[in-house]
Design an enzyme around this catalytic site. Structure first.
Site, PDB file in Angstrom:
ATOM      1  N   LEU A  69       0.807  -1.227   0.000  1.00  0.00           N
ATOM      2  CA  LEU A  69       0.000   0.000   0.000  1.00  0.00           C
ATOM      3  C   LEU A  69       0.840   1.277   0.000  1.00  0.00           C
ATOM      4  CD1 LEU A  69      -2.993  -0.937   2.351  1.00  0.00           C
ATOM      5  CD2 LEU A  69      -2.844  -1.093  -0.144  1.00  0.00           C
ATOM      6  N   ASP A 310       0.237  -9.780  -4.773  1.00  0.00           N
ATOM      7  CA  ASP A 310       1.486  -9.006  -4.701  1.00  0.00           C
ATOM      8  C   ASP A 310       1.291  -7.668  -5.433  1.00  0.00           C
ATOM      9  OD1 ASP A 310       4.008  -8.236  -4.031  1.00  0.00           O
ATOM     10  OD2 ASP A 310       5.060  -9.634  -5.337  1.00  0.00           O
ATOM     11  N   HIS A 314       3.553   1.283  -8.695  1.00  0.00           N
ATOM     12  CA  HIS A 314       4.646   2.233  -8.899  1.00  0.00           C
ATOM     13  C   HIS A 314       4.137   3.313  -9.847  1.00  0.00           C
ATOM     14  CE1 HIS A 314       7.673  -0.275  -6.947  1.00  0.00           C
ATOM     15  NE2 HIS A 314       7.242  -1.311  -7.642  1.00  0.00           N
TER      16      HIS A 314
HETATM   17  O1  DOR Z   1       7.589  -7.291  -7.618  1.00  0.00           O
HETATM   18  C1  DOR Z   1       7.720  -7.039  -6.435  1.00  0.00           C
HETATM   19  N1  DOR Z   1       7.416  -5.828  -5.933  1.00  0.00           N
HETATM   20  N2  DOR Z   1       8.174  -7.981  -5.653  1.00  0.00           N
HETATM   21  C2  DOR Z   1       8.478  -7.770  -4.374  1.00  0.00           C
HETATM   22  O2  DOR Z   1       8.907  -8.678  -3.723  1.00  0.00           O
HETATM   23  C3  DOR Z   1       8.340  -6.422  -3.781  1.00  0.00           C
HETATM   24  C4  DOR Z   1       7.363  -5.631  -4.535  1.00  0.00           C
HETATM   25  C5  DOR Z   1       7.382  -4.187  -4.223  1.00  0.00           C
HETATM   26  O3  DOR Z   1       7.412  -3.813  -3.038  1.00  0.00           O
HETATM   27  O4  DOR Z   1       7.309  -3.380  -5.151  1.00  0.00           O
HETATM   28 ZN    ZN Z   2       8.014 -10.539  -2.442  1.00  0.00          ZN
HETATM   29 ZN    ZN Z   3       5.353  -8.345  -2.316  1.00  0.00          ZN
END
Ligand code: DOR
Ligand code: ZN
Ligand code: ZN
Length: 434
Positions: A69, A310, A314
């Site tokens: 988040l 997951d 971004h």
């Molecule tokens: O793709 C990912 N993004 N894998 C992760 O383990 C962390 C996550 C992130 O926090 O952006």
């Molecule tokens: Zn991860």
């Molecule tokens: Zn993750």
């Protein structure tokens, strides 16, 4: 007070063995009655809003054990509110945010702060605490205290605790208070600067690869250490065929090990990567077709019991770069059910009821919460979806701040139409979509 009578829908409630036409009466935040027919004239029904669910499926709300988040610290990527709204739009009524924020969620006070910030959010938010302070891999956090404060698991997600001795101590501490440990399995020494799956495609694009061994050695290590500590272990985002094999071995030994797979890892393989673009970059990476097939079969055979996203938002600027520079991660909350339904149910791997087990019933069991059931008396967290008509994923309509997905433009089935949390409508396609 909100009172609803949902009429004419097809209820999928695997926790209670229901897969058939049911009417549902909701009042006071709870499921009051579930019957083949409830008439508006019935004495228990008064002052209700009737919702026509003919031709639709009704399911317990989804529980996503793995989301990011970004609040506090990276609010430009996502806030608790925008992430929670994305969850509601995806039919996800409970989310567990990972602790890799700034600062890291690594103390009872930080857990409480996150819960305070989450007040008023449209979905249930159950935090995950870090295993070491600042996720620095040096000192173990106050696991008992974080549990007391409301954390439902601990995780170092984003990386592994590479010091096996230290990790074992944390597993012992977690076992003592019955806290599940969520493992991101990645040997940081083996990664060696890789940005995508190692294979023909990485060679073709001239990009450094991440081998399966990067994941597999830590999956094996963590199962062995959890066995020694007698701790409940949940393996995050399994992406390789051998991860599934190792989980199967753990199950054969009767260990308390569960595993999750993310929709991107069962939907897309690395040979579908068309160009060097950040939207294809996540950790672990999109793997080979052989791995994708193994994961789908592991879901089918119930070796992998949980689907989590997951969700890793971004900014568009960050993700528009080459895979060499872009951060790892794609969003997932607003597409998980549709991808699961399209790829796994329509693809013949799971029944819809089994998909609901993996998105709602089983994840609730992993963190031991009373969700994933629509029995009379339960909290009314539920979702109404249309599985008949296809639609095209349009990331510009996402309510998440993150638009980074490789699935923009993909035709899918399984549109979420309404999401209820605590008996209240928190998302309605008819009014919230445009
Ligand atoms: O793709 C990912 N993004 N894998 C992760 O383990 C962390 C996550 C992130 O926090 O952006
Ligand atoms: Zn991860
Ligand atoms: Zn993750």
């Amino acid at each position: 007070m909100d009172r609803y009578l949902i009429k004419g829908g097809h209820l999928i409630d695997p926790a209670n063995g229901i897969d058939g036409k049911r009417d549902i009466l909701i009042s006071d935040g709870k499921v009051i009655k579930v019957l083949e027919k409830i008439n508006e004239s019935d004495s228990i029904v008064n002052d209700v809003k009737v919702i026509d669910a003919v031709g639709k499926v009704i399911m317990p709300g989804f529980v996503d054990l793995h989301v990011h988040l970004r609040e506090p610290g990276f609010e430009y990527k996502e806030t608790i509110m925008t992430g929670a709204m994305a969850a509601a739009r995806g039919g996800v009524t409970t989310i567990c945010p990972m602790p890799n924020t700034k600062p890291v969620i690594d103390s009872p006070a930080m857990v409480k702060d996150l819960l305070d910030r989450a007040k008023g959010a449209p979905v249930n938010i159950l935090p995950i605490g870090a295993i070491t302070f600042g996720q620095e891999g040096v000192d173990i956090t106050d696991i008992a205290g974080m549990k007391e404060a409301g954390a439902v698991a601990i995780s170092e997600d984003g990386k592994s605790v590479m010091n096996s001795w230290l990790f074992l101590q944390a597993l012992h501490d977690a076992a003592e208070v019955g806290m599940p440990v969520f493992s991101h399995c990645e040997d940081e020494n083996l990664v060696d600067g890789g940005v995508m799956n190692y294979g023909e495609k990485s060679e073709e694009l001239g990009l450094p690869g991440i081998t399966n061994a990067v994941e597999d050695v830590i999956v094996a290590r963590d199962i062995i250490l959890a066995k020694e500590a007698g701790c409940k272990l949940h393996l995050c985002h399994c992406s390789t065929a051998d991860s599934a094999t190792l989980v199967e071995m753990a199950h054969k030994q009767g260990l308390s090990v569960t595993a999750e797979v993310c929709p991107h890892h069962f939907t897309m393989s690395d040979d579908e990567i068309t160009e060097d673009n950040g939207r294809f970059k996540m950790n672990p990476p999109l793997r080979s077709k052989k791995d994708v097939d193994a994961l789908k079969n592991a879901l089918k055979n119930n070796i992998i019991e949980v689907i989590s996203t997951d969700h890793a938002p971004h900014s568009s600027e960050e993700k528009a770069q080459s895979m060499l520079k872009a951060p790892f991660g794609i969003v997932g909350l607003e597409t998980s059910f549709a991808l699961g339904y399209t790829v796994l149910v329509k693809g013949g791997y799971l029944t819809l009821s089994q998909l609901v087990e993996k998105m709602s019933v089983n994840p609730a069991k992993v963190i031991n919460i009373d969700k994933g059931s629509l029995l009379e008396g339960k909290i009314a967290d539920l979702v109404i979806a249309d599985i008949e008509k296809s639609y095209v994923i349009d990331s510009s309509k996402f309510v998440s701040k993150g638009k980074n997905t490789p699935f923009n433009g993909k035709e899918v089935y399984g549109r979420i139409e309404k999401t209820f949390v605590n008996g209240k409508i928190v998302y309605d396609y008819l009014t919230d979509s445009e």
